[in-house]
Design an enzyme around this catalytic site. Structure first.
Site, PDB file in Angstrom:
ATOM      1  N   ASP A 140      16.797   2.150   7.828  1.00  0.00           N
ATOM      2  CA  ASP A 140      16.476   1.252   6.721  1.00  0.00           C
ATOM      3  C   ASP A 140      17.740   1.135   5.876  1.00  0.00           C
ATOM      4  OD1 ASP A 140      15.750   0.197   4.239  1.00  0.00           O
ATOM      5  OD2 ASP A 140      13.705   0.973   4.365  1.00  0.00           O
TER       6      ASP A 140
ATOM      7  N   TYR B 217      17.458  -8.638  -1.470  1.00  0.00           N
ATOM      8  CA  TYR B 217      17.377  -8.916  -2.921  1.00  0.00           C
ATOM      9  C   TYR B 217      18.116  -7.892  -3.772  1.00  0.00           C
ATOM     10  CZ  TYR B 217      13.241  -6.006  -1.936  1.00  0.00           C
ATOM     11  OH  TYR B 217      12.389  -5.033  -1.475  1.00  0.00           O
ATOM     12  N   LYS B 218      18.650  -6.840  -3.133  1.00  0.00           N
ATOM     13  CA  LYS B 218      19.426  -5.858  -3.902  1.00  0.00           C
ATOM     14  C   LYS B 218      20.891  -6.299  -3.893  1.00  0.00           C
ATOM     15  CE  LYS B 218      16.343  -2.099  -2.386  1.00  0.00           C
ATOM     16  NZ  LYS B 218      15.412  -2.005  -3.490  1.00  0.00           N
TER      17      LYS B 218
ATOM     18  N   PHE C 147      11.450   5.855   1.671  1.00  0.00           N
ATOM     19  CA  PHE C 147      10.830   4.927   0.720  1.00  0.00           C
ATOM     20  C   PHE C 147       9.327   4.777   1.025  1.00  0.00           C
ATOM     21  CE2 PHE C 147       9.800   0.776  -1.098  1.00  0.00           C
ATOM     22  CZ  PHE C 147      10.299   0.960  -2.375  1.00  0.00           C
TER      23      PHE C 147
ATOM     24  N   ARG D 269      17.778   6.238 -12.868  1.00  0.00           N
ATOM     25  CA  ARG D 269      18.629   5.729 -11.780  1.00  0.00           C
ATOM     26  C   ARG D 269      19.534   4.632 -12.319  1.00  0.00           C
ATOM     27  NH1 ARG D 269      15.859   3.254  -6.415  1.00  0.00           N
ATOM     28  NH2 ARG D 269      15.403   1.676  -7.943  1.00  0.00           N
TER      29      ARG D 269
HETATM   30  C1  LIG Z   1      14.537   1.762   1.208  1.00  0.00           C
HETATM   31  C2  LIG Z   1      13.588   0.623   0.953  1.00  0.00           C
HETATM   32  N1  LIG Z   1      12.823   0.139   1.944  1.00  0.00           N
HETATM   33  C3  LIG Z   1      11.963  -0.879   1.743  1.00  0.00           C
HETATM   34  C4  LIG Z   1      11.829  -1.451   0.490  1.00  0.00           C
HETATM   35  C5  LIG Z   1      10.864  -2.547   0.189  1.00  0.00           C
HETATM   36  O1  LIG Z   1      10.466  -3.322   1.241  1.00  0.00           O
HETATM   37  P1  LIG Z   1       9.885  -4.795   0.968  1.00  0.00           P
HETATM   38  O2  LIG Z   1      11.058  -5.679   0.690  1.00  0.00           O
HETATM   39  O3  LIG Z   1       9.154  -5.128   2.208  1.00  0.00           O
HETATM   40  O4  LIG Z   1       9.007  -4.731  -0.231  1.00  0.00           O
HETATM   41  C6  LIG Z   1      12.600  -0.989  -0.566  1.00  0.00           C
HETATM   42  C7  LIG Z   1      12.459  -1.585  -1.908  1.00  0.00           C
HETATM   43  O5  LIG Z   1      13.034  -1.225  -2.881  1.00  0.00           O
HETATM   44  C8  LIG Z   1      13.497   0.087  -0.339  1.00  0.00           C
HETATM   45  O6  LIG Z   1      14.230   0.575  -1.329  1.00  0.00           O
END
Ligand SMILES: Cc1ncc(COP(=O)(O)O)c(C=O)c1O
Length: 420
Positions: A206, A231-232, A129, A380
């Site tokens: 992650d 938040y997902k 990401f 997606r």
């Molecule tokens: C794999 C992944 N890492 C990190 C993030 C985003 O990080 P943050 O919540 O710090 O914006 C996302 C956001 O969609 C993501 O999909």
């Protein structure tokens, strides 16, 4: 008479047999006709969360005022334990809810680098990401160390031999996504962790696209570090705090770069020097977001009630059904699957490749189906396992085939007009 999988009756029967069907009513729905397939960006609002937040605001903040800190102060680790117990296979005391995923990545990578003198290389893959890649680039630039970026397949994810080729004795940390944000490819956490350990390095996972949808077994896999957002699939709302995991035996060896007072041993002694607590709270920084942490607790409890294994079972059924309909209906219109076909290698979303994916997605949104677009040419679709129905998948794909057939998407401005 048995119904064909392509008939709506078939989808209706799957809904009728879904043991999790009633959970759909535990979410706020303001538009009954809307089909929401973007759970991998922002999960829906659980009704219990709205009620609990209102209660915390009125009673704990409004009534309790500063006195409520006595109980609030334990929330980040308590809710971390909830995530550990029900969703990520982590024993208590290893997960803390705090900051954003981005900030947590920065903290843990720096701490891991400091803990491994003589090893200065960071490894990631070129489809990780963006925020992960940027944070790693930034750390490499600040510390003058190397970031080794391995090439990965956009649709199939990371290949083991490519990773192995990058694992030299100078590698300190390998930072990877458990589920790839674009394709949904699911990495084999146990296998990759053991490969990284055999090379003497630490691994950071992650979990943004797996936590709450795919069972994660951090302790069992021997993972060192992990981060993830809420938040997902945890449905905790926009900007809700993220979490981090540090394996218990590593905690004391790691010192994070942000020396904040919430990680301090005797916080209210207001002493002259930083002296972090030995446990997971040493990875805290400043005052935690209490309302957001309450939302993480409610979202996690709801998933725990449904059961992560049952959610995964339903998610596989939903996404494999989606793939089946896409094969049957959309292939003639130039769509191809851009996610792993094998259930065991796929996370919770399905990505379809189409040369005009951007306009397809715009047309789909106008037709009442929310999915999303990812570069360079991918649509997606991410069901919310706890709330999406099989008929939602059927209706969404049916709308997509209509859009593809009548070419109505061709009347929309192209992606270029978005940029200019
Ligand atoms: C794999 C992944 N890492 C990190 C993030 C985003 O990080 P943050 O919540 O710090 O914006 C996302 C956001 O969609 C993501 O999909």
């Amino acid at each position: 008479m048995s119904a064909l999988p392509t008939s709506r009756t078939y989808a209706e029967r799957l809904d009728a047999g879904d043991p999790l069907a009633s959970f759909r009513d535990r979410f706020v729905r303001s538009d009954e006709s809307l089909i929401y397939l973007d759970g991998n960006s922002l999960g829906p609002l659980p009704t219990a969360t709205a009620a609990r937040i209102a209660e915390v605001v009125a009673a704990e903040w409004g009534g309790g005022l500063v006195r409520s800190w006595e109980r609030w102060v334990c929330l980040p680790s308590e809710v971390g334990d909830l995530i550990g117990e029900h969703l990520t296979g982590a024993a208590p005391g290893q997960i803390l809810v705090c900051d954003s995923t981005t900030v947590n990545l920065f903290k843990l990578i720096n701490a891991a680098l400091d803990a491994q003198p003589g090893r200065s290389v960071l490894v990631t893959d070129d489809d990780n990401f963006p925020t992960d890649r940027y944070v790693l680039q930034g750390i490499a630039a600040q510390r003058g160390c190397e970031l080794r970026v391995i090439k990965t397949d956009l649709d199939r994810g990371l290949a083991e031999d490519t990773l192995l080729a990058a694992l030299a004795p100078d590698v300190a940390v390998v930072s990877l996504s458990h589920v790839a944000y674009r394709s949904g490819a699911l990495a084999d956490m146990a296998r990759i962790t053991s490969l990284v350990h055999a090379a003497g390095a630490l691994v950071l996972w992650d979990l943004c696209h797996s936590v709450g949808a795919v069972p994660v077994r951090l302790d069992e896999c021997g993972a060192d570090l992990a981060i993830g957002c809420t938040y997902k699939y945890l449905n905790a709302g926009p900007g809700a705090p993220a979490f981090l995991y540090v394996r218990a035996d590593l905690s004391g060896r790691l010192r994070q770069p942000i020396w904040g007072w919430f990680g301090q041993r005797d916080q209210f002694a207001m002493g002259p020097a930083y002296d972090p607590v030995p446990g997971i709270e040493r990875f805290a920084t400043g005052t935690p977001d209490i309302i957001g942490t309450v939302a993480v607790a409610e979202g996690s409890k709801l998933l725990a009630e449904a059961g992560i294994e049952r959610l995964r079972e339903k998610a596989i059924a939903l996404t494999s059904y989606l793939i089946h309909l896409a094969d049957e209906w959309l292939e003639p219109y130039g769509f191809t699957l851009a996610s792993p076909r094998a259930d065991a290698r796929r996370g919770n979303h399905v990505t379809l490749h189409h040369p005009d994916a951007w306009r397809m997605n715009r047309a789909l949104i106008s037709a009442g189906v929310i999915g999303d677009y990812r570069t360079p040419d991918r649509l997606r679709l991410g069901p919310v396992p706890i709330a999406t129905r099989f008929t939602d998948v059927w209706d969404a794909l049916d709308k997509l085939r209509q859009i593809a057939a009548d070419k109505s998407y061709e009347n929309l401005p192209t992606e270029l007009s978005r940029v200019t």
